[in-house]
Design a protein around this motif. Structure first.
Motif, PDB file in Angstrom:
ATOM      1  N   SER A   1       0.838  -1.207   0.000  1.00  0.00           N
ATOM      2  CA  SER A   1       0.000   0.000   0.000  1.00  0.00           C
ATOM      3  C   SER A   1       0.870   1.253   0.000  1.00  0.00           C
ATOM      4  O   SER A   1       0.577   2.230  -0.689  1.00  0.00           O
TER       5      SER A   1
ATOM      6  N   ARG B   1     -10.500  -1.594   2.042  1.00  0.00           N
ATOM      7  CA  ARG B   1     -11.186  -0.301   2.133  1.00  0.00           C
ATOM      8  C   ARG B   1     -10.193   0.720   2.694  1.00  0.00           C
ATOM      9  O   ARG B   1      -9.694   0.568   3.815  1.00  0.00           O
ATOM     10  N   TYR B   2      -9.881   1.707   1.868  1.00  0.00           N
ATOM     11  CA  TYR B   2      -8.988   2.795   2.255  1.00  0.00           C
ATOM     12  C   TYR B   2      -9.815   4.054   2.496  1.00  0.00           C
ATOM     13  O   TYR B   2     -10.885   4.228   1.925  1.00  0.00           O
TER      14      TYR B   2
ATOM     15  N   LEU C   1     -12.178   4.739  -0.545  1.00  0.00           N
ATOM     16  CA  LEU C   1     -11.829   3.936  -1.718  1.00  0.00           C
ATOM     17  C   LEU C   1     -12.112   2.482  -1.389  1.00  0.00           C
ATOM     18  O   LEU C   1     -11.460   1.901  -0.524  1.00  0.00           O
TER      19      LEU C   1
ATOM     20  N   ALA D   1     -11.839  -1.158  -2.721  1.00  0.00           N
ATOM     21  CA  ALA D   1     -11.081  -1.858  -3.757  1.00  0.00           C
ATOM     22  C   ALA D   1     -11.367  -3.356  -3.686  1.00  0.00           C
ATOM     23  O   ALA D   1     -11.484  -3.924  -2.609  1.00  0.00           O
TER      24      ALA D   1
ATOM     25  N   MET E   1      -5.484  -3.721  -5.085  1.00  0.00           N
ATOM     26  CA  MET E   1      -4.694  -2.485  -5.019  1.00  0.00           C
ATOM     27  C   MET E   1      -4.732  -1.727  -6.339  1.00  0.00           C
ATOM     28  O   MET E   1      -4.771  -0.500  -6.354  1.00  0.00           O
TER      29      MET E   1
ATOM     30  N   ALA F   1      -7.831   0.159  -6.321  1.00  0.00           N
ATOM     31  CA  ALA F   1      -7.713   1.379  -5.505  1.00  0.00           C
ATOM     32  C   ALA F   1      -7.068   2.499  -6.311  1.00  0.00           C
ATOM     33  O   ALA F   1      -7.485   3.656  -6.221  1.00  0.00           O
TER      34      ALA F   1
END
Length: 192
Positions: free
Chosen positions: A75, A134-135, A152, A154, A178, A181
């Protein structure tokens, strides 16, 4: 002679049982394709706290061995590479933004991992590994005050491999999440 074979059989059975109880950690790749984006003319800062950089999801499926899925390092690479391509300049900040803000940044982005969920095949009929990440991407002033944030969600999915073991399919699913994302971030900043 029979006792030696019986003893050897017990040792092999124990080794197989222990091997079935744990797997090596899943570490998502930290290399992503270089994005080609229209740069936003802003000098941006990027702050990633230690919890973000070292985030590990401890997956405990009901009918499969527990496993650790390391998503922090990947990440960190994803956000650094993407945001470097997105903004006129990007400064990675070693400490949380505050009173001693660098004069060169106009704003600071801070990504946060809110949740990771993993789904592994439950039986021979299931074919796919799935990963959800989940960001939250926070936009801060250089002094650390939050201005806004974006969520975000993803998702990644990959077929269970016949070669390469359980980690190959799961790693590919996390990698796809990722990339998803990154696509979400591109939509956030496309009108920059």
């Amino acid at each position: 002679m029979d006792r030696r074979f019986a003893g050897l059989g017990l040792v092999l059975a124990a080794a197989l049982a222990l091997g079935a109880c744990s797997t090596s950690p899943v570490v998502a790749p930290s290399k992503f394709p270089k994005p080609v984006l229209r740069k936003v003319p802003v000098a941006m800062g990027l702050y990633m706290d230690p919890g973000f950089r070292t985030y590990v999801h401890h997956d405990k499926p009901v009918k499969a061995p527990a496993q650790d899925v390391s998503v922090g390092g990947a990440s960190q690479a994803l956000f650094t590479e993407f945001l470097t391509a997105q903004f006129a300049s990007l400064t990675v900040l070693p400490a949380e933004p505050g009173a001693q803000a660098p004069p060169s940044v106009q704003g600071v982005l801070q990504p946060v991992i809110q949740d990771v969920q993993i789904a592994s095949p439950r039986n021979e009929k299931d074919e796919f590994f799935e990963a959800w990440i989940r960001y939250r991407l926070r936009l801060l002033t250089p002094q650390g005050q939050e201005l806004t944030s974006w969520d975000l969600a993803a998702y990644g999915k990959d077929r269970a491999p016949t070669i390469g073991g359980i980690n190959a399919g799961l790693t590919a699913a996390v990698n796809e999440a990722m990339r998803d994302a990154a696509a979400g971030m591109a939509l956030i900043f496309r009108d920059g």
